[in-house]
Design a protein around this motif. Structure first.
Motif, short mmCIF file in Angstrom:
data_model
loop_
_atom_site.label_atom_id
_atom_site.label_comp_id
_atom_site.label_asym_id
_atom_site.label_seq_id
_atom_site.Cartn_x
_atom_site.Cartn_y
_atom_site.Cartn_z
N ARG A 214 0.82 -1.21 0.00
CA ARG A 214 0.00 0.00 0.00
C ARG A 214 0.85 1.27 0.00
O ARG A 214 0.35 2.36 -0.26
CB ARG A 214 -0.92 0.02 1.23
N LEU A 215 2.16 1.13 0.28
CA LEU A 215 3.08 2.25 0.32
C LEU A 215 4.30 1.91 -0.52
O LEU A 215 5.14 1.11 -0.09
CB LEU A 215 3.49 2.57 1.76
N MET A 216 4.40 2.48 -1.69
CA MET A 216 5.50 2.19 -2.60
C MET A 216 6.40 3.42 -2.71
O MET A 216 5.99 4.47 -3.21
CB MET A 216 4.97 1.81 -3.99
N SER A 217 7.63 3.30 -2.22
CA SER A 217 8.58 4.41 -2.22
C SER A 217 9.66 4.17 -3.26
O SER A 217 10.32 3.11 -3.25
CB SER A 217 9.21 4.59 -0.83
N VAL A 218 9.86 5.12 -4.17
CA VAL A 218 10.88 5.03 -5.20
C VAL A 218 11.68 6.32 -5.23
O VAL A 218 11.23 7.36 -4.76
CB VAL A 218 10.28 4.76 -6.60
N ARG A 219 12.85 6.23 -5.81
CA ARG A 219 13.71 7.41 -5.97
C ARG A 219 13.54 7.94 -7.38
O ARG A 219 13.67 7.19 -8.35
CB ARG A 219 15.16 7.00 -5.71
N MET A 220 13.22 9.22 -7.49
CA MET A 220 13.03 9.86 -8.79
C MET A 220 14.06 10.97 -8.95
O MET A 220 14.43 11.62 -7.98
CB MET A 220 11.61 10.42 -8.91
N ARG A 221 14.49 11.17 -10.18
CA ARG A 221 15.52 12.19 -10.46
C ARG A 221 14.98 13.21 -11.45
O ARG A 221 14.39 12.86 -12.47
CB ARG A 221 16.78 11.53 -11.00
N TYR A 222 15.19 14.47 -11.13
CA TYR A 222 14.90 15.57 -12.06
C TYR A 222 16.22 16.10 -12.60
O TYR A 222 17.08 16.54 -11.82
CB TYR A 222 14.13 16.69 -11.35
N SER A 223 16.40 16.05 -13.91
CA SER A 223 17.65 16.48 -14.54
C SER A 223 17.39 17.70 -15.41
O SER A 223 16.52 17.68 -16.29
CB SER A 223 18.25 15.36 -15.39
N PHE A 224 18.16 18.76 -15.14
CA PHE A 224 18.17 19.95 -15.97
C PHE A 224 19.37 19.82 -16.90
O PHE A 224 20.52 19.81 -16.43
CB PHE A 224 18.27 21.21 -15.12
N VAL A 225 19.13 19.72 -18.21
CA VAL A 225 20.18 19.34 -19.15
C VAL A 225 20.40 20.43 -20.19
O VAL A 225 19.44 20.94 -20.79
CB VAL A 225 19.81 18.02 -19.86
N GLU A 226 21.66 20.76 -20.41
CA GLU A 226 22.01 21.76 -21.41
C GLU A 226 21.77 21.21 -22.82
O GLU A 226 22.12 20.05 -23.12
CB GLU A 226 23.49 22.15 -21.27
N LEU A 227 21.20 22.03 -23.69
CA LEU A 227 21.05 21.64 -25.09
C LEU A 227 22.40 21.70 -25.79
O LEU A 227 23.25 22.54 -25.44
CB LEU A 227 20.05 22.57 -25.79
N PRO A 228 22.64 20.84 -26.78
CA PRO A 228 23.92 20.86 -27.49
C PRO A 228 24.15 22.20 -28.19
O PRO A 228 23.20 22.89 -28.58
CB PRO A 228 23.78 19.72 -28.51
N ASP A 229 25.42 22.54 -28.36
CA ASP A 229 25.76 23.79 -29.05
C ASP A 229 25.66 23.62 -30.56
O ASP A 229 25.35 22.54 -31.07
CB ASP A 229 27.16 24.26 -28.65
N ALA A 230 25.91 24.69 -31.26
CA ALA A 230 25.80 24.66 -32.72
C ALA A 230 26.90 23.79 -33.32
O ALA A 230 27.89 23.47 -32.68
CB ALA A 230 25.88 26.08 -33.27
N GLY A 231 26.71 23.41 -34.56
CA GLY A 231 27.72 22.61 -35.26
C GLY A 231 27.23 21.24 -35.68
O GLY A 231 27.89 20.57 -36.48
N TYR A 232 26.08 20.83 -35.14
CA TYR A 232 25.51 19.54 -35.53
C TYR A 232 24.55 19.74 -36.69
O TYR A 232 23.71 20.64 -36.68
CB TYR A 232 24.75 18.93 -34.35
#
Length: 489
Positions: A214-232
């Motif tokens: 009745r009680l399910m505990s999990v670890r969650m991650r929030y990631s703030f990620v930089e977008l790739p730079d120019a050149g692709y």
């Protein structure tokens, strides 16, 4: 009394003119907090358990990704360790005293230099505000983000409902930010939280893998990620390319041209000497194997994943691809590490490859392979059954072990291939098994004996039942996975 008068009065009494009252609220928070600096600066105030984010990238798009560093452990539910969630392109915007986190609508665009055309598309389709917080006064733009990260943005409750586990709701009274899980690197910042989901009646599968269903505990991650730079350079998708793809609608295309534009998913890889001739690469693609994998499976996975080294070299990208064991001092949370994870479940299930991509271009930012640890055990049991009639039991055991490790090598290569952007290639089985992206099929040679024929008939029937079971598992797993995953099994 005005602050200037207070300072003057204190000075007349012989005390320094600088007072506690003169310290801005944001500066006071920074002084009292656990500070983590990098792509995003984060401040954790331990006495109140408040997490603050410094907003120094207003109106600059980046990616917000959720993941599960701790899984549920049930293949039927599908919430595995290391699972990546939906990739959202977002940006912070300031509206008066508030900071809003807005998810941008990248599905509808106008690829043109005409600002009016771009504005017409931007104003035609809705965005999504994911969160709003009030700015803390001071020189630094700080905002408390507890109510952002202590939420079910990953969609755990929805997955539990869709997989028949019942009505689980996030219990904020049993959910908390984990201070040791607050990290910031050069290209990403992560916040780990422990979320507890509560239900009046335990779901059947949840009860099998949780101390109290009745009680399910999990670890969650929030990631703030930089977008790739120019050149692709984005590369247009072709149905015969064998690649996975993404798409968007470009309203700047001429009316006699397709509205839907599709591009392939691939890593950025550049030659030192551009052109058709073979060349060393500027920066190789490196994958790292989970150091929690035991031997002899570890060596088998390294061997299988390294099959791609020769493929890149033969394609003209010398030393373009490498596989290494994750160093002890490396942090797999760093977005720069492409990971091959070894995941345990209570029951055997699928392995898969996921790619975190730039939604603007299809560039793969991080490859994430999930390999179920029970697969090799199942293959060993199948091999033991196939060799049950052998008189030489030592040879039978060696054959079962060799078959199991060979299968796990192939699996590693197959799933890494998905994270390199490759789709399934089921035509390869009719072309001398030319691609590891096909599913391997058993090869049986009939030697003429009726008894052998009978055994093979039973074997074929057994394989049929196995394939049927796998299809059922696949349908359940794929139903549970978010539609925005860049995923194949």
């Amino acid at each position: 009394m005005k602050p200037q008068s207070v300072a003057l009065a204190i000075a007349l009494l012989g005390f320094p003119a600088v007072t506690v009252a003169a310290i801005a609220p944001s500066a006071k928070i920074i002084q009292q907090s656990q500070e983590v600096k990098g792509f995003v600066n984060l401040y954790y105030e331990p006495s109140q358990g408040e997490l603050y984010l410094e907003v120094n990238r207003l109106n600059q798009p980046f990616l917000l990704v959720t993941s599960l560093p701790q899984g549920v452990g049930s293949n039927d539910i599908g919430l595995d360790r290391g699972q990546l969630g939906q990739t959202r392109m977002v940006q912070f915007e300031r509206q008066g005293p508030y900071i809003v986190l807005k998810q941008l609508n990248s599905q509808y665009r106008a690829n043109t230099l005409d600002a009016a055309e771009q504005r017409a598309v931007a104003e035609a389709f809705a965005d999504s505000v994911l969160w709003q917080g009030k700015v803390v006064e001071g020189q630094s733009v700080l905002v408390a983000i507890n109510d952002l990260v202590l939420s079910d943005l990953h969609g755990v409750s929805s997955v539990l409902q869709q997989t028949g586990q019942g009505d689980y709701q996030l219990d904020l009274g049993r959910s908390v930010i984990l201070p040791t899980g607050i990290k910031s690197f050069a290209k990403n910042a992560d916040v780990d939280v422990q979320l507890t989901f509560k239900a009046d009646v335990a779901g059947e599968q949840v009860a099998q893998v949780t101390p109290d269903g009745r009680l399910m505990s999990v670890r969650m991650r929030y990631s703030f990620v930089e977008l790739p730079d120019a050149g692709y350079q984005a590369r247009a998708y072709h149905p015969m390319s064998g690649y996975l793809s993404d798409e968007y609608r470009d309203y700047a295309t001429p009316f006699d041209q397709p509205l839907v534009q599709r591009f392939i998913l691939r890593h950025r890889l550049q030659k030192v000497h551009p052109g058709p001739a073979p060349s060393e690469v500027v920066k190789p693609i490196i994958y790292y194997l989970d150091s929690g994998v035991p031997e002899p499976i570890r060596s088998a996975l390294l061997d299988g994943a390294r099959w791609w080294e020769s493929a890149f070299t033969r394609a003209g990208f010398i030393n373009g691809f490498k596989v290494e064991l994750l160093p002890k001092d490396a942090d797999p949370q760093d977005i720069r590490y492409n990971m091959i994870q070894w995941v345990h479940r209570a029951t055997r299930g699928w392995s898969y490859g996921v790619a975190l991509t730039d939604p603007r271009t299809g560039e793969i930012i991080k490859g994430q392979v999930t390999l179920g640890s029970l697969r090799v055990r199942q293959d060993y049991l199948i091999a033991k059954g196939l060799t049950a009639g052998w008189q030489d039991r030592i040879a039978a055991d060696k054959a079962a072990t060799a078959l199991s490790l060979a299968r796990i090598r192939q699996l590693a290569a197959h799933e890494v291939g998905h994270t390199l952007g490759l789709d399934h290639n089921f035509a390869a089985s009719s072309n001398q098994d030319a691609s590891v992206m096909d599913y391997p099929h058993p090869k049986i040679q009939l030697k003429g004996a009726i008894l052998i024929f009978q055994h093979l008939t039973l074997l074929a029937s057994a394989f049929g039942m196995i394939l049927l079971s796998l299809m059922v598992i696949a349908m359940r797993a794929m139903h549970a996975l978010n539609k925005h995953y860049k995923l194949s099994c």
